[in-house]
Motif scaffolding. Structure first.
Motif, mmCIF file in Angstrom:
data_model
loop_
_atom_site.group_PDB
_atom_site.id
_atom_site.type_symbol
_atom_site.label_atom_id
_atom_site.label_comp_id
_atom_site.label_asym_id
_atom_site.label_seq_id
_atom_site.Cartn_x
_atom_site.Cartn_y
_atom_site.Cartn_z
ATOM 1 N N CYS A 7 -9.541 8.434 -9.344
ATOM 2 C CA CYS A 7 -9.541 8.652 -7.883
ATOM 3 C C CYS A 7 -10.414 7.630 -7.157
ATOM 4 N N GLN A 8 -10.606 6.451 -7.737
ATOM 5 C CA GLN A 8 -11.490 5.472 -7.113
ATOM 6 C C GLN A 8 -10.833 4.682 -5.976
ATOM 7 N N TYR A 9 -9.513 4.661 -5.916
ATOM 8 C CA TYR A 9 -8.841 3.860 -4.894
ATOM 9 C C TYR A 9 -8.459 4.705 -3.674
ATOM 10 N N ASP A 10 -7.678 5.740 -3.874
ATOM 11 C CA ASP A 10 -7.294 6.667 -2.817
ATOM 12 C C ASP A 10 -7.722 8.057 -3.259
ATOM 13 N N ASN A 11 -8.318 8.816 -2.363
ATOM 14 C CA ASN A 11 -8.695 10.183 -2.716
ATOM 15 C C ASN A 11 -8.889 11.027 -1.478
ATOM 16 N N LEU A 12 -8.865 12.320 -1.705
ATOM 17 C CA LEU A 12 -9.132 13.302 -0.672
ATOM 18 C C LEU A 12 -10.262 14.187 -1.163
ATOM 19 N N GLN A 13 -11.353 14.213 -0.419
ATOM 20 C CA GLN A 13 -12.472 15.108 -0.731
ATOM 21 C C GLN A 13 -12.354 16.352 0.127
ATOM 22 N N VAL A 14 -12.611 17.501 -0.486
ATOM 23 C CA VAL A 14 -12.602 18.774 0.240
ATOM 24 C C VAL A 14 -13.973 19.409 0.061
ATOM 25 N N ARG A 15 -14.610 19.722 1.186
ATOM 26 C CA ARG A 15 -15.954 20.303 1.166
ATOM 27 C C ARG A 15 -15.943 21.682 1.817
ATOM 28 N N ASP A 16 -16.762 22.567 1.275
ATOM 29 C CA ASP A 16 -16.829 23.956 1.716
ATOM 30 C C ASP A 16 -17.815 24.102 2.869
ATOM 31 N N GLY A 17 -17.352 23.763 4.063
ATOM 32 C CA GLY A 17 -18.191 23.823 5.247
ATOM 33 C C GLY A 17 -17.761 22.784 6.262
ATOM 34 N N PRO A 18 -18.452 22.682 7.384
ATOM 35 C CA PRO A 18 -18.033 21.811 8.483
ATOM 36 C C PRO A 18 -18.546 20.368 8.412
ATOM 37 N N LEU A 19 -19.385 20.048 7.419
ATOM 38 C CA LEU A 19 -20.060 18.750 7.412
ATOM 39 C C LEU A 19 -19.722 17.912 6.184
ATOM 40 N N ALA A 20 -19.932 16.603 6.307
ATOM 41 C CA ALA A 20 -19.748 15.689 5.172
ATOM 42 C C ALA A 20 -20.742 15.982 4.055
ATOM 43 N N SER A 21 -21.815 16.674 4.375
ATOM 44 C CA SER A 21 -22.828 17.034 3.379
ATOM 45 C C SER A 21 -22.629 18.439 2.799
ATOM 46 N N SER A 22 -21.592 19.149 3.240
ATOM 47 C CA SER A 22 -21.298 20.487 2.708
ATOM 48 C C SER A 22 -20.951 20.385 1.222
ATOM 49 N N PRO A 23 -21.085 21.486 0.466
ATOM 50 C CA PRO A 23 -20.797 21.447 -0.973
ATOM 51 C C PRO A 23 -19.374 20.972 -1.277
ATOM 52 N N LEU A 24 -19.259 20.081 -2.230
ATOM 53 C CA LEU A 24 -17.967 19.520 -2.612
ATOM 54 C C LEU A 24 -17.177 20.535 -3.443
ATOM 55 N N LEU A 25 -15.970 20.885 -2.955
ATOM 56 C CA LEU A 25 -15.070 21.747 -3.723
ATOM 57 C C LEU A 25 -14.273 20.934 -4.729
ATOM 58 N N GLY A 26 -13.975 19.685 -4.370
ATOM 59 C CA GLY A 26 -13.239 18.831 -5.287
ATOM 60 C C GLY A 26 -12.854 17.522 -4.646
ATOM 61 N N GLN A 27 -12.529 16.574 -5.512
ATOM 62 C CA GLN A 27 -12.014 15.281 -5.081
ATOM 63 C C GLN A 27 -10.679 15.104 -5.783
ATOM 64 N N TYR A 28 -9.648 14.783 -5.026
ATOM 65 C CA TYR A 28 -8.289 14.799 -5.555
ATOM 66 C C TYR A 28 -7.581 13.490 -5.264
ATOM 67 N N CYS A 29 -6.677 13.116 -6.171
ATOM 68 C CA CYS A 29 -5.879 11.914 -5.986
ATOM 69 C C CYS A 29 -4.451 12.192 -6.444
ATOM 70 N N GLY A 30 -3.664 11.153 -6.620
ATOM 71 C CA GLY A 30 -2.233 11.297 -6.880
ATOM 72 C C GLY A 30 -1.855 12.122 -8.087
ATOM 73 N N ILE A 31 -2.734 12.245 -9.076
ATOM 74 C CA ILE A 31 -2.402 13.041 -10.260
ATOM 75 C C ILE A 31 -3.374 14.193 -10.471
ATOM 76 N N ASN A 32 -4.269 14.414 -9.538
ATOM 77 C CA ASN A 32 -5.325 15.404 -9.698
ATOM 78 C C ASN A 32 -5.411 16.244 -8.428
ATOM 79 N N TYR A 33 -4.861 17.467 -8.463
ATOM 80 C CA TYR A 33 -4.929 18.314 -7.280
ATOM 81 C C TYR A 33 -4.829 19.786 -7.661
ATOM 82 N N PRO A 34 -5.460 20.653 -6.859
ATOM 83 C CA PRO A 34 -5.407 22.094 -7.133
ATOM 84 C C PRO A 34 -4.199 22.726 -6.447
ATOM 85 N N GLN A 35 -3.831 23.896 -6.870
ATOM 86 C CA GLN A 35 -2.800 24.657 -6.170
ATOM 87 C C GLN A 35 -3.384 25.364 -4.953
ATOM 88 N N LYS A 36 -4.607 25.914 -5.102
ATOM 89 C CA LYS A 36 -5.244 26.626 -3.986
ATOM 90 C C LYS A 36 -6.749 26.372 -3.993
#
Length: 79
Positions: A7-36
């Protein structure tokens, strides 16, 4: 998104809260993603990063808000 395991080139970070410093739920890319994902509150912070080396179709996010327990569930598919 590029289909790279690190996921070093393109990725989507999802954080649990309103800020860039909120806890990281995950980082996802073209082959790495959660269902929910489920937030612990009313906010999720999303950050999309692209290195512009390849042009792909992007990603798709679907979300559902569960009002009785005031939690949001996000489901998404990376394309």
């Amino acid at each position: 998104m590029e289909k790279d395991r690190s996921c070093q080139y393109d990725n989507l970070q999802v954080r649990d809260g309103p800020l860039a410093s909120s806890p990281l739920l995950g980082q996802y890319c073209g082959i790495n993603y959660p269902q929910k994902l489920t937030s612990t509150g009313t906010d999720l912070y999303l950050r999309f990063h692209s290195d512009e080396s390849e042009n792909e179709i992007g990603f798709n996010i679907t979300y559902t808000i569960h009002d009785p327990i005031r939690k949001s569930i996000f489901t998404f598919r990376l394309c």
